[in-house]
Design an enzyme around this catalytic site. Structure first.
Site, PDB file in Angstrom:
ATOM      1  CB  SER A 134      -0.887   0.031   1.250  1.00 34.22           C
ATOM      2  OG  SER A 134      -1.638  -1.145   1.354  1.00 34.22           O
ATOM      3  CD  GLU A 375      -4.613  -3.446 -10.889  1.00 37.88           C
ATOM      4  OE1 GLU A 375      -4.781  -2.264 -11.242  1.00 37.88           O
ATOM      5  OE2 GLU A 375      -4.492  -4.390 -11.682  1.00 37.88           O
TER       6      GLU A 375
HETATM    7  C1  LIG Z   1      -2.627 -12.392  -6.442  1.00 38.81           C
HETATM    8  C2  LIG Z   1      -1.984 -11.042  -6.377  1.00 38.81           C
HETATM    9  C3  LIG Z   1      -1.588 -10.409  -7.557  1.00 38.81           C
HETATM   10  C4  LIG Z   1      -0.946  -9.164  -7.487  1.00 38.81           C
HETATM   11  N1  LIG Z   1      -0.443  -8.590  -8.637  1.00 38.81           N
HETATM   12  C5  LIG Z   1       0.376  -7.506  -8.538  1.00 38.81           C
HETATM   13  C6  LIG Z   1       1.074  -7.004  -9.687  1.00 38.81           C
HETATM   14  O1  LIG Z   1       0.911  -7.491 -10.809  1.00 38.81           O
HETATM   15  N2  LIG Z   1       1.934  -5.960  -9.514  1.00 38.81           N
HETATM   16  C7  LIG Z   1       2.151  -5.380  -8.293  1.00 38.81           C
HETATM   17  O2  LIG Z   1       2.951  -4.456  -8.216  1.00 38.81           O
HETATM   18  N3  LIG Z   1       1.476  -5.819  -7.190  1.00 38.81           N
HETATM   19  C8  LIG Z   1       0.616  -6.873  -7.274  1.00 38.81           C
HETATM   20  N4  LIG Z   1      -0.034  -7.344  -6.153  1.00 38.81           N
HETATM   21  C9  LIG Z   1       0.183  -6.675  -4.878  1.00 38.81           C
HETATM   22  C10 LIG Z   1      -1.044  -5.962  -4.327  1.00 38.81           C
HETATM   23  O3  LIG Z   1      -1.310  -4.820  -5.095  1.00 38.81           O
HETATM   24  C11 LIG Z   1      -0.758  -5.657  -2.846  1.00 38.81           C
HETATM   25  O4  LIG Z   1      -0.814  -6.899  -2.160  1.00 38.81           O
HETATM   26  C12 LIG Z   1      -1.735  -4.682  -2.249  1.00 38.81           C
HETATM   27  O5  LIG Z   1      -1.568  -3.401  -2.802  1.00 38.81           O
HETATM   28  C13 LIG Z   1      -1.605  -4.572  -0.725  1.00 38.81           C
HETATM   29  O6  LIG Z   1      -0.269  -4.400  -0.347  1.00 38.81           O
HETATM   30  P1  LIG Z   1       0.355  -5.356   0.807  1.00 38.81           P
HETATM   31  O7  LIG Z   1       0.032  -6.753   0.432  1.00 38.81           O
HETATM   32  O8  LIG Z   1       1.757  -4.995   1.006  1.00 38.81           O
HETATM   33  O9  LIG Z   1      -0.479  -5.008   2.098  1.00 38.81           O
HETATM   34  P2  LIG Z   1      -0.093  -3.875   3.182  1.00 38.81           P
HETATM   35  O10 LIG Z   1       0.204  -2.597   2.497  1.00 38.81           O
HETATM   36  O11 LIG Z   1       0.919  -4.437   4.117  1.00 38.81           O
HETATM   37  O12 LIG Z   1      -1.470  -3.735   3.957  1.00 38.81           O
HETATM   38  C14 LIG Z   1      -1.893  -4.641   4.976  1.00 38.81           C
HETATM   39  C15 LIG Z   1      -3.234  -4.144   5.508  1.00 38.81           C
HETATM   40  O13 LIG Z   1      -3.062  -2.848   6.114  1.00 38.81           O
HETATM   41  C16 LIG Z   1      -3.946  -1.940   5.529  1.00 38.81           C
HETATM   42  N5  LIG Z   1      -3.345  -0.598   5.499  1.00 38.81           N
HETATM   43  C17 LIG Z   1      -2.107  -0.261   5.058  1.00 38.81           C
HETATM   44  N6  LIG Z   1      -1.917   1.070   5.182  1.00 38.81           N
HETATM   45  C18 LIG Z   1      -3.064   1.576   5.698  1.00 38.81           C
HETATM   46  C19 LIG Z   1      -3.504   2.884   6.043  1.00 38.81           C
HETATM   47  N7  LIG Z   1      -2.730   3.960   5.873  1.00 38.81           N
HETATM   48  N8  LIG Z   1      -4.744   3.041   6.560  1.00 38.81           N
HETATM   49  C20 LIG Z   1      -5.557   1.955   6.730  1.00 38.81           C
HETATM   50  N9  LIG Z   1      -5.201   0.700   6.423  1.00 38.81           N
HETATM   51  C21 LIG Z   1      -3.966   0.505   5.906  1.00 38.81           C
HETATM   52  C22 LIG Z   1      -4.215  -2.467   4.139  1.00 38.81           C
HETATM   53  O14 LIG Z   1      -5.434  -1.957   3.597  1.00 38.81           O
HETATM   54  C23 LIG Z   1      -4.281  -3.960   4.419  1.00 38.81           C
HETATM   55  O15 LIG Z   1      -5.546  -4.309   4.905  1.00 38.81           O
HETATM   56  C24 LIG Z   1      -0.733  -8.537  -6.222  1.00 38.81           C
HETATM   57  C25 LIG Z   1      -1.188  -9.180  -5.055  1.00 38.81           C
HETATM   58  C26 LIG Z   1      -1.778 -10.433  -5.113  1.00 38.81           C
HETATM   59  C27 LIG Z   1      -2.165 -11.098  -3.816  1.00 38.81           C
END
Ligand SMILES: Cc1cc2nc3c(=O)[nH]c(=O)nc-3n(C[C@H](O)[C@H](O)[C@H](O)COP(=O)(O)OP(=O)(O)OC[C@H]3O[C@@H](n4cnc5c(N)ncnc54)[C@H](O)[C@@H]3O)c2cc1C
Length: 393
Positions: A134, A375
């Protein structure tokens, strides 16, 4: 007006027939085996699905206007049959082709786009890292420029379409310096998948989207020419924000396909399944839930196609970026939560059968969760919407 035109509707039927004939018969088996169907990607290319936004010179449809809405129609229809196939198209175009099309030089476009548009190759978009999702600005992958070459080091996580047999290139965001004030300078760099040091990590074991290709990537002194910079140096952050705005509308369309299928499945089952001597749909406890499902699908579809229409209007110079951004976040938030709720309702309507893999609702139930995460999570969408309203979120 953001009503679908007769041409859009005709195109939806074409994609629906394709999905019914080429995807539906195989999808349960592919899902069980986590098989990525490269032949199907080529067939989707032959149908023109990867070229809906691209000009004719790269093999695309060369549509003057309305291309993004066509793409959403295709994603919805594929997603109605299988979510993994829908995301393969959505990511292939939104994250693979579009950044090159939007920010690439003529040379970069000529090199990569024809094969991508034809569905013979796929491209990925590497933004997320193990410790930066994120908060993507927290990326630690680095690229340094020396002697006309970029050297990349770092890791990316969860990158869609990055490890298939036909993956040709991944757009990677990396720190390329530091801005005044200490913020990182982030740039986007095209990394061909056959570059030495470009390592595709083993496939993840995922809850859903089993057919879709997702890998971690690592870069160990990966060297590419200076010309592989995509767009301007230091504009990587701005570029990926724009890429994600469009991608969110596409994810919203995928969610509509999921919810639509759940409506169809639940309606059919509740008229056929007999309990207590009558169809279960004769009970308001069931029929009201299905009525709610119809409202959910309709609202999600309207928000999605409004956002797609705004994006097409934006591309024609008639709407602002801010309008698209806000509409994309609203549509993605609503549709993905609708899809999740819809799979829960449909699975409940199916009772014990809903928990069995012979029934598609079970697969859709597993597949829906990621829609609220990929996304940009639902929390991130709420943050963006609040910012769009002028809140200090
Ligand atoms: C199957 C799959 C395909 C994907 N494909 C791609 C791709 O092609 N390219 C790419 O770049 N990425 C890709 N992703 C990554 C995806 O975009 C990220 O997993 C997503 O953006 C969330 O990031 P994170 O997993 O690091 O969660 P984190 O950022 O660690 O978040 C964990 C939790 O905390 C919450 N959170 C974080 N910050 C805040 C805040 N400020 N306020 C409130 N809540 C918050 C989030 O909403 C979430 O619930 C993919 C993911 C999956 C699982």
């Amino acid at each position: 007006m953001f009503e679908l035109s007769p041409d859009h509707v005709e195109f939806a039927h074409l994609v629906r027939d394709f999905a019914q004939a080429k995807v539906e018969p195989h999808v349960a088996d592919w899902d069980r085996r986590a098989h990525f169907p490269t032949d199907l990607v080529a067939a989707m290319g032959d149908l023109g699905l990867f070229g809906l936004n691209a000009p004719e010179e790269f093999g695309g449809a060369g549509l003057e206007e309305g291309g993004f809405t066509y793409l959403c129609v295709a994603i919805e229809e594929l997603g109605r049959v299988d979510q993994s196939i829908g995301i393969t198209l959505s990511a292939g175009v939104g994250l693979g082709i579009n950044p090159i099309l939007t920010f690439g030089t003529q040379e970069q476009k000529e090199r990569w786009l024809p094969e991508l548009v034809a569905g013979r190759r796929l491209a990925g978009f590497g933004l997320t890292e193990p410790d930066a999702g994120s908060d993507a600005a927290g990326s630690t992958t680095r690229a340094s420029l020396d002697g006309g070459q970029w050297t990349l080091n770092g890791t990316k996580a969860f990158i869609t379409n990055s490890g298939t047999d036909i993956t040709s290139v991944v757009t990677v965001t990396a720190r390329t310096g530091q801005l005044r004030g200490g913020k990182p300078e982030i740039s986007a760099i095209l990394v061909p998948s056959d570059t030495p040091g470009f390592v595709v990590e083993p496939a993840y074991r995922k809850l859903g989207w089993h057919i879709s290709d997702t890998h971690g990537l690592s870069f160990d002194d990966v060297v590419v020419p200076e010309e592989n910079l995509l767009g301007q140096r230091g504009h990587g952050f701005k570029q990926f924000l724009q890429t994600l705005d469009d991608g969110r509308i596409a994810i919203s369309a995928l969610a509509v396909g999921c919810a639509q299928r759940m409506l169809e499945e639940a309606t059919a089952y509740s008229t056929q399944r007999i309990a207590f001597g009558r169809p279960i749909g004769a009970n308001q406890g069931i029929s009201f839930q299905i009525a709610d499902l119809a409202v959910m699908v309709e609202s999600a579809r309207l928000l999605t196609y409004k956002a797609a229409w705004l994006k097409d209007e934006h591309d024609a110079g008639r709407r602002s970026t801010a309008e698209v951004k806000q509409a994309a976040a609203i549509a993605k938030l609503h549709s993905s939560e609708v899809a999740m709720d819809a799979t829960r309702i449909a699975t409940q309507v199916f009772g014990g059968n809903g928990f069995m893999e012979e029934y598609p609702v079970a697969r859709f139930y597993r597949d829906a969760k990621i829609l609220e995460i990929g996304e940009g999570t639902s929390e991130v969408q709420r943050m963006l919407i609040a910012r769009g309203l002028g809140l200090p979120a």
